[in-house]
Design a protein around this motif. Structure first.
Motif, PDB file in Angstrom:
ATOM      1  N   LEU A 168      -2.067 -18.302 -10.135  1.00 33.56           N
ATOM      2  CA  LEU A 168      -1.741 -17.567  -8.917  1.00 33.56           C
ATOM      3  C   LEU A 168      -1.787 -18.484  -7.699  1.00 33.56           C
ATOM      4  CD1 LEU A 168      -3.772 -14.280  -9.528  1.00 33.56           C
ATOM      5  CD2 LEU A 168      -1.289 -14.539  -9.628  1.00 33.56           C
ATOM      6  N   ILE A 169      -2.767 -19.384  -7.678  1.00 31.92           N
ATOM      7  CA  ILE A 169      -2.920 -20.295  -6.546  1.00 31.92           C
ATOM      8  C   ILE A 169      -1.889 -21.409  -6.601  1.00 31.92           C
ATOM      9  CG2 ILE A 169      -4.480 -21.914  -5.409  1.00 31.92           C
ATOM     10  CD1 ILE A 169      -6.823 -20.284  -6.432  1.00 31.92           C
ATOM     11  N   THR A 170      -1.780 -22.075  -7.742  1.00 23.63           N
ATOM     12  CA  THR A 170      -0.860 -23.211  -7.835  1.00 23.63           C
ATOM     13  C   THR A 170       0.596 -22.761  -7.717  1.00 23.63           C
ATOM     14  OG1 THR A 170      -1.168 -23.054 -10.243  1.00 23.63           O
ATOM     15  CG2 THR A 170      -2.396 -24.752  -9.084  1.00 23.63           C
ATOM     16  N   ALA A 223       5.431 -22.664  -3.803  1.00 20.97           N
ATOM     17  CA  ALA A 223       6.320 -21.941  -2.896  1.00 20.97           C
ATOM     18  C   ALA A 223       6.164 -22.441  -1.465  1.00 20.97           C
ATOM     19  CB  ALA A 223       6.028 -20.444  -2.970  1.00 20.97           C
ATOM     20  N   MET A 224       4.928 -22.722  -1.045  1.00 17.88           N
ATOM     21  CA  MET A 224       4.675 -23.204   0.310  1.00 17.88           C
ATOM     22  C   MET A 224       5.267 -24.593   0.520  1.00 17.88           C
ATOM     23  SD  MET A 224       0.729 -21.879   0.583  1.00 17.88           S
ATOM     24  CE  MET A 224       0.417 -22.670   2.165  1.00 17.88           C
ATOM     25  N   GLU A 225       5.079 -25.481  -0.464  1.00 20.44           N
ATOM     26  CA  GLU A 225       5.587 -26.841  -0.308  1.00 20.44           C
ATOM     27  C   GLU A 225       7.103 -26.878  -0.422  1.00 20.44           C
ATOM     28  OE1 GLU A 225       3.339 -30.275  -1.632  1.00 20.44           O
ATOM     29  OE2 GLU A 225       1.958 -28.933  -2.678  1.00 20.44           O
ATOM     30  N   GLU A 226       7.663 -26.004  -1.235  1.00 21.07           N
ATOM     31  CA  GLU A 226       9.108 -25.953  -1.337  1.00 21.07           C
ATOM     32  C   GLU A 226       9.729 -25.512  -0.009  1.00 21.07           C
ATOM     33  OE1 GLU A 226      12.418 -24.133  -4.436  1.00 21.07           O
ATOM     34  OE2 GLU A 226      10.669 -22.923  -3.908  1.00 21.07           O
ATOM     35  N   PHE A 254       4.662 -17.229 -11.991  1.00 19.63           N
ATOM     36  CA  PHE A 254       5.812 -16.651 -11.301  1.00 19.63           C
ATOM     37  C   PHE A 254       5.364 -15.684 -10.211  1.00 19.63           C
ATOM     38  CE2 PHE A 254       7.844 -18.106 -15.196  1.00 19.63           C
ATOM     39  CZ  PHE A 254       9.048 -18.614 -14.727  1.00 19.63           C
ATOM     40  N   VAL A 255       4.287 -14.925 -10.489  1.00 20.28           N
ATOM     41  CA  VAL A 255       3.767 -13.996  -9.480  1.00 20.28           C
ATOM     42  C   VAL A 255       3.291 -14.763  -8.252  1.00 20.28           C
ATOM     43  CG1 VAL A 255       1.953 -12.324  -8.972  1.00 20.28           C
ATOM     44  CG2 VAL A 255       3.138 -12.245 -11.167  1.00 20.28           C
ATOM     45  N   GLY A 256       2.512 -15.827  -8.481  1.00 15.64           N
ATOM     46  CA  GLY A 256       2.025 -16.631  -7.375  1.00 15.64           C
ATOM     47  C   GLY A 256       3.150 -17.293  -6.604  1.00 15.64           C
ATOM     48  N   TYR A 257       4.149 -17.792  -7.321  1.00 18.87           N
ATOM     49  CA  TYR A 257       5.275 -18.463  -6.672  1.00 18.87           C
ATOM     50  C   TYR A 257       6.111 -17.495  -5.840  1.00 18.87           C
ATOM     51  CZ  TYR A 257       9.748 -20.927  -6.242  1.00 18.87           C
ATOM     52  OH  TYR A 257      10.892 -21.488  -5.762  1.00 18.87           O
ATOM     53  N   THR A 296       1.584 -16.787  -0.103  1.00 21.30           N
ATOM     54  CA  THR A 296       0.299 -16.538   0.559  1.00 21.30           C
ATOM     55  C   THR A 296       0.004 -15.060   0.760  1.00 21.30           C
ATOM     56  OG1 THR A 296       1.383 -16.773   2.704  1.00 21.30           O
ATOM     57  CG2 THR A 296       0.350 -18.745   1.776  1.00 21.30           C
ATOM     58  N   ASN A 297       0.983 -14.182   0.540  1.00 24.24           N
ATOM     59  CA  ASN A 297       0.750 -12.745   0.724  1.00 24.24           C
ATOM     60  C   ASN A 297       0.058 -12.103  -0.469  1.00 24.24           C
ATOM     61  OD1 ASN A 297       2.069 -12.733   3.219  1.00 24.24           O
ATOM     62  ND2 ASN A 297       4.068 -12.553   2.229  1.00 24.24           N
ATOM     63  N   LEU A 298      -0.095 -12.869  -1.549  1.00 22.89           N
ATOM     64  CA  LEU A 298      -0.587 -12.310  -2.804  1.00 22.89           C
ATOM     65  C   LEU A 298      -1.957 -11.666  -2.661  1.00 22.89           C
ATOM     66  CD1 LEU A 298      -0.406 -11.954  -5.898  1.00 22.89           C
ATOM     67  CD2 LEU A 298      -1.481 -14.191  -6.095  1.00 22.89           C
ATOM     68  N   ILE A 299      -2.934 -12.453  -2.206  1.00 24.30           N
ATOM     69  CA  ILE A 299      -4.311 -11.955  -2.167  1.00 24.30           C
ATOM     70  C   ILE A 299      -4.465 -10.855  -1.130  1.00 24.30           C
ATOM     71  CG2 ILE A 299      -6.721 -12.622  -1.879  1.00 24.30           C
ATOM     72  CD1 ILE A 299      -5.286 -13.674  -4.373  1.00 24.30           C
ATOM     73  N   ALA A 300      -3.709 -10.962  -0.030  1.00 22.31           N
ATOM     74  CA  ALA A 300      -3.776  -9.905   0.982  1.00 22.31           C
ATOM     75  C   ALA A 300      -3.332  -8.570   0.410  1.00 22.31           C
ATOM     76  CB  ALA A 300      -2.910 -10.276   2.177  1.00 22.31           C
ATOM     77  N   LYS A 301      -2.359  -8.604  -0.498  1.00 21.33           N
ATOM     78  CA  LYS A 301      -1.850  -7.375  -1.092  1.00 21.33           C
ATOM     79  C   LYS A 301      -2.771  -6.846  -2.193  1.00 21.33           C
ATOM     80  CE  LYS A 301       3.040  -8.465  -0.275  1.00 21.33           C
ATOM     81  NZ  LYS A 301       4.357  -8.738  -0.920  1.00 21.33           N
TER      82      LYS A 301
END
Length: 264
Positions: free
Chosen positions: A73-75, A80-83, A155-158, A162-167
């Motif tokens: 989830l993190i990696t 996605a952030m670096e892309e 795929f979920v993390g990508y 960064t919205n993942l954990i907030a959701k």
């Protein structure tokens, strides 16, 4: 940065490398070197400039340690952030990894390493004691499902970034609490049905024979098994070796049976 975007094949390749990447650990940087190996093909595609790639790799070489089941989830989110932002996201990537590896490890360690083995192992052991192998196959099936779902978490993390954990933050807490309650209920029922401790002491009063076991059963059924399990658990928390506890139980059971304290 390269104009090329990561494809599903790139993410899947990284996710498959994750299986091997998280199998090594060192006390200096945790699993950071293997995370670099895991992410390298995707990062190479993101960064056309070698200097930018080196900056990204150096950042990922910094200490990182997370539960391997939830680490994707993190990696996945960091990719996605670096892309999207390239080297401009490096500080944010490190902050994300540092901020989430602890909480996700707490959730993953609790559910994957403690709750699931305890619940399904207890069910398998109880059913196996009665000659039913179904519990064992259920145990295996659950862990295989979780094992093969790990690439999906990439795929979920990508996709969520960064919205993942907030959701999912509150939902994950609720899920962890629910699994904890379920685990306690299962262990309580397994202790009652599997652990057999009965006392053989009896008292004669006015021509009436009263057994200590009947009195204990009226107070709380399976009280002695619960006390035994609680004592053994306490001793394990005190770092007493399992072999020592097993020998102690055998010796105490033999001596107790010899003096009539315990009965089969």
């Amino acid at each position: 940065m390269s104009d090329h975007k990561l494809t599903k094949k790139d993410i899947l390749r990284t996710a498959l490398r994750h299986y091997l990447g998280v199998t090594t650990f060192n006390y200096d940087t945790g699993i950071a070197p293997t995370i670099v190996w895991e992410l390298f093909p995707a990062l190479r595609k993101i960064y056309a400039n070698d200097d930018d790639l080196v900056l990204s790799l150096d950042n990922h070489f910094r200490y990182y340690n997370c539960n391997p089941w939830l680490s994707p989830l993190i990696t996945g989110a960091t990719l996605a952030m670096e892309e999207k932002d390239g080297v401009k996201s490096i500080e944010a990537v490190q902050n994300l990894k540092t901020g989430l590896m602890g909480p996700l490890s707490g959730i993953g360690d609790t559910i994957i390493w403690v709750m699931m083995p305890t619940i399904f192992g207890a069910i398998a052991g109880s059913m196996g004691k009665k000659g039913n192998p179904l519990g064992m196959w259920l145990f295996l099936a659950v862990f295989l499902i979780c094992f093969f779902l790990r690439p999906y978490l990439y795929f979920v993390g990508y996709q969520t970034g960064t919205n993942l954990i907030a959701k999912l933050g509150q939902k994950l807490d609720a899920f962890t609490d629910a699994v904890s309650v379920l685990g306690i209920m299962v262990i309580g029922s397994i202790v009652s049905s599997t652990v057999n401790v009965q006392t053989g002491w009896a008292f004669q009063t006015g021509g009436v024979k009263i057994t200590l076991q009947s009195i204990l059963d009226q107070i709380c059924p399976s009280l002695l098994p619960a006390i035994l399990v609680a004592v053994l658990y306490y001793m394990l928390k005190k770092k007493v070796k399992m072999a020592t506890l097993i020998l102690a139980v055998i010796v105490i059971a033999m001596l107790g049976a010899a003096i009539g304290l315990f009965k089969a």
